[in-house]
Enzyme design. Structure first.
Site, PDB file in Angstrom:
ATOM      1  N   HIS A  73       2.981  29.979  84.663  1.00  0.00           N
ATOM      2  CA  HIS A  73       3.093  29.005  85.744  1.00  0.00           C
ATOM      3  C   HIS A  73       3.115  29.714  87.095  1.00  0.00           C
ATOM      4  CE1 HIS A  73       3.816  25.798  82.785  1.00  0.00           C
ATOM      5  NE2 HIS A  73       4.385  26.783  82.115  1.00  0.00           N
ATOM      6  N   HIS A  77      -1.708  26.344  89.090  1.00  0.00           N
ATOM      7  CA  HIS A  77      -1.564  26.359  87.636  1.00  0.00           C
ATOM      8  C   HIS A  77      -1.476  24.962  87.045  1.00  0.00           C
ATOM      9  CE1 HIS A  77       2.710  26.295  88.954  1.00  0.00           C
ATOM     10  NE2 HIS A  77       2.912  25.591  87.848  1.00  0.00           N
ATOM     11  N   ASP A  79       0.275  22.552  84.068  1.00  0.00           N
ATOM     12  CA  ASP A  79       1.441  22.336  83.212  1.00  0.00           C
ATOM     13  C   ASP A  79       1.018  21.496  82.011  1.00  0.00           C
ATOM     14  OD1 ASP A  79       3.015  23.632  85.053  1.00  0.00           O
ATOM     15  OD2 ASP A  79       4.034  21.832  85.782  1.00  0.00           O
ATOM     16  N   HIS A  83       5.497  22.368  78.222  1.00  0.00           N
ATOM     17  CA  HIS A  83       6.262  22.992  79.303  1.00  0.00           C
ATOM     18  C   HIS A  83       7.654  22.366  79.429  1.00  0.00           C
ATOM     19  CE1 HIS A  83       7.262  24.880  83.032  1.00  0.00           C
ATOM     20  NE2 HIS A  83       6.967  23.855  83.813  1.00  0.00           N
ATOM     21  N   HIS A 213       8.018  16.527  85.919  1.00  0.00           N
ATOM     22  CA  HIS A 213       7.996  17.268  84.659  1.00  0.00           C
ATOM     23  C   HIS A 213       8.476  16.387  83.503  1.00  0.00           C
ATOM     24  CE1 HIS A 213       7.938  20.664  87.505  1.00  0.00           C
ATOM     25  NE2 HIS A 213       7.434  21.383  86.516  1.00  0.00           N
TER      26      HIS A 213
END
Length: 264
Positions: A73, A77, A79, A83, A213
């Site tokens: 990362h 980048h 994900d 992750h 995330h």
């Protein structure tokens, strides 16, 4: 028009320059800003290192090549779902198992550059997105949604790029409600940011911590971070190419993100 005809037109447009390629990637090297995590909860990503193996000398008279040390990362980048803990159980959740059909898709670019310049803690809300859709058209299933903040102007200065003080980092990003809206109502392919990560700097303290995330990967969807040059992309109409390295069981990968846009 058949798919074959469409590809032939695309090939012609690339060759004659009527489609322009925009590089959306930051340089990757020892000076690339890297995410900093609290020492008490995580090891740090090591600084990027580039080591020569040979360069036209006694150890390789005709060739030059290097070996690299870097985290998955790092820099611009990708994900993958693995992750985050919410995406850990998807069988296609690592970069080597994702369907490559998803590595090229249309992009929606939401311009938040003025708001981010005025307030580094700016948060994109559902109302902002709905207002953008009213002007530019609905975000469609399987498309990228990119938050333009012009934060890439700082990516050669780690202190400015991370923008942290005693209260933590201050960088713009999405609310949890926005990610929920994009995942559940719009079924977007993923979310992209020009900052160090997909979340706002203060996202660790949100009611749903790190919602980009948490929620992206819960829905088996993808994130992009440290994108550049989004100011060169239209609000709609660009095709984004985001192919990660095929790292076995990789949770992410540096990428060379590029966009195809109509030439002026």
């Amino acid at each position: 028009m058949t798919a074959k005809d469409t590809l032939a037109q695309l090939a012609g447009a690339l060759l004659d320059g009527s489609i322009k390629i925009v590089d959306c990637t930051a340089p990757l090297g020892p000076k690339t800003p890297l995410l900093k995590l609290p020492d008490e909860i995580a090891d740090q990503t090591p600084p990027i290192e580039i080591h020569p193996i040979s360069k036209y000398g006694d150890r390789g008279p005709f060739w030059a090549w290097n070996w690299l040390k870097l985290g998955e990362h790092s820099g611009t980048h990708y994900d993958a779902p693995h992750h985050w803990i919410t995406g850990k159980d998807y069988p296609d959740g690592s970069v080597d198992t994702i369907n490559p059909q998803y590595f090229m898709a249309p992009a929606n670019v939401i311009d938040c550059s003025a708001e981010s310049a005025a307030d580094p803690d700016f948060l994109l809300t559902v109302d902002h997105v709905k207002a953008w859709e009213a002007e530019h058209g609905e975000i469609k299933e399987g498309e990228w949604v990119l938050m333009r903040t012009d934060w890439d102007q700082y990516n050669t200065d780690e202190d400015k790029f991370l923008n942290a003080d005693e209260n933590g980092p201050h960088t713009p990003g999405p609310t949890a409600e926005v990610i929920q809206y994009l995942m559940e109502d719009r079924k977007a392919l993923g979310w992209g940011s020009q900052c160090i990560g997909t979340d706002a700097g203060a996202a660790g303290g949100f009611e749903i911590p790190f919602p980009a995330h948490n929620l992206l990967h819960k829905h088996n969807r993808y994130g992009l971070a440290s994108l550049t040059n989004l100011k060169e992309l239209p609000a709609k109409g660009a095709i984004l190419v985001t192919a990660p390295l095929k790292i076995v069981e990789g949770t992410g990968s540096p990428i060379r993100a590029i966009a195809m846009v109509p030439a002026a």
